[in-house]
Structure formats: structure tokens, C-alpha cells
Design an enzyme around this catalytic site. Structure first.
Site, PDB file in Angstrom:
ATOM      1  N   GLU A 217       0.637   3.851   1.928  1.00 49.92           N
ATOM      2  CA  GLU A 217       0.987   4.302   3.280  1.00 49.92           C
ATOM      3  C   GLU A 217       2.237   3.585   3.782  1.00 49.92           C
ATOM      4  O   GLU A 217       3.133   4.192   4.364  1.00 49.92           O
ATOM      5  CB  GLU A 217      -0.167   4.041   4.256  1.00 49.92           C
ATOM      6  CG  GLU A 217      -1.445   4.768   3.909  1.00 49.92           C
ATOM      7  CD  GLU A 217      -2.389   3.944   3.044  1.00 49.92           C
ATOM      8  OE1 GLU A 217      -1.922   3.277   2.077  1.00 49.92           O
ATOM      9  OE2 GLU A 217      -3.590   3.962   3.329  1.00 49.92           O
TER      10      GLU A 217
ATOM     11  N   CYS B 117       0.837  -1.207   0.000  1.00 44.83           N
ATOM     12  CA  CYS B 117       0.000   0.000   0.000  1.00 44.83           C
ATOM     13  C   CYS B 117       0.872   1.258   0.000  1.00 44.83           C
ATOM     14  O   CYS B 117       2.028   1.237   0.438  1.00 44.83           O
ATOM     15  CB  CYS B 117      -0.886   0.040   1.237  1.00 44.83           C
ATOM     16  SG  CYS B 117      -2.093  -1.293   1.378  1.00 44.83           S
TER      17      CYS B 117
ATOM     18  N   CYS C 119      -5.940   1.005   5.137  1.00 42.70           N
ATOM     19  CA  CYS C 119      -6.415  -0.347   5.449  1.00 42.70           C
ATOM     20  C   CYS C 119      -5.916  -0.755   6.837  1.00 42.70           C
ATOM     21  O   CYS C 119      -5.063  -0.103   7.434  1.00 42.70           O
ATOM     22  CB  CYS C 119      -5.961  -1.339   4.376  1.00 42.70           C
ATOM     23  SG  CYS C 119      -4.235  -1.841   4.506  1.00 42.70           S
TER      24      CYS C 119
END
Ligand code: ZN
Length: 142
Positions: free
Chosen positions: A63, A61, A96
Site C-alpha cells: 500500500e 508494504c 496494516c
């Protein structure tokens, strides 16, 4: 948004950096182009984008990509004071669960996190987003 969870000019600028990072997304399988920007305690901003893989479970991801870069550049004591997530798909994209757990070790509990939600851009304190992160440190139990 609640009081204290305002989209300040600084957070809007961080969100724009996340959007810019999403331009670099490697997402040939989903087409979901995500970017993240993390503001560090010294004011530095580190960005990341999602990097997919044909073995889908190996996808990283945005992040976590940004966090890995922050630690790689500044070392293990780096602290995050704000985070922004954006995508180019006009879709909701809060961090997430995996990213929340990983961020929990480096982000200030009161750090604002800005992201696109179903009802528009939302700003939340990290502690409200991840109230019970897994933690093995004995001195934090109880
Ligand atoms: Zn994630």
C-alpha cells in the site's frame, strides 16, 4: 457487507490489478506476496507491491509502495478515491496500521477499501477502517 459497501465491477477490477501487482512481490523472507492498487481522482490506477528487506523493519508494504509511486508521479495534491489490497497466499490482509496512517493523508474518507478478510472479500469505507488517524492540523481538532 453493509449497504454501500458492495464489491462493484470497478472495485473487482481494482482488486485484480492489486493481484497482478502481487506477482512482482519481493518477499523472500516471509513468502507473503502482497499487491495494492490505488485509484486516483483522475481515474489513474497506481500499483505497488511489498518489498521486504533482510533487516525486517525496513520492509515496505504494498500500500505504501503504491502511495509513494502516486505522489512521485502526480505530486503532493494527489487524492485516492479507492484502494484494493490482495495477496497470493489466500490469507486475510487488510492494510496494516502503518499503511492506514500513511493513506489517511491522501485518501478520501469515504473511499472504499477492498481487501481479503477472514470471511471473504470485504469492502469498507476508509473512515470506518481508520476512525482516529493521528493528525496535527489544529483546524481539525475538537
Ligand atoms: Zn502496511
Amino acid at each position: 457487507m453493509e449497504a454501500g459497501d458492495q464489491l462493484t465491477a470497478a472495485l473487482a477490477a481494482l482488486l485484480e490489478q492489486a493481484r497482478a501487482a502481487a506477482q512482482h512481490s519481493y518477499s523472500p523472507y516471509s513468502g507473503f506476496r502482497v499487491g495494492a492498487a490505488l485509484r486516483l481522482n483522475d481515474g489513474t490506477v497506481v500499483i505497488g507491491t511489498n518489498v521486504e528487506n533482510v533487516s525486517y523493519g525496513l520492509t515496505l508494504c504494498a500500500e505504501r509502495a503504491a502511495l509513494v509511486q502516486a505522489v512521485s508521479r502526480f505530486g503532493p495534491t494527489v487524492r485516492i478515491t479507492a484502494a484494493a489490497v490482495a495477496n497470493l497466499n489466500d490469507a486475510p490482509s487488510p492494510p496494516c496500521g502503518a499503511c492506514r496512517q500513511v493513506l489517511a493523508e491522501f485518501i478520501e474518507p469515504d473511499a472504499p477499501v477492498v481487501f481479503p478478510a477472514a470471511d471473504g472479500t470485504r469492502v469498507m469505507a476508509f473512515r470506518d477502517m481508520m476512525p482516529l488517524a493521528f493528525d496535527m492540523k489544529l483546524d481539525k481538532r475538537g
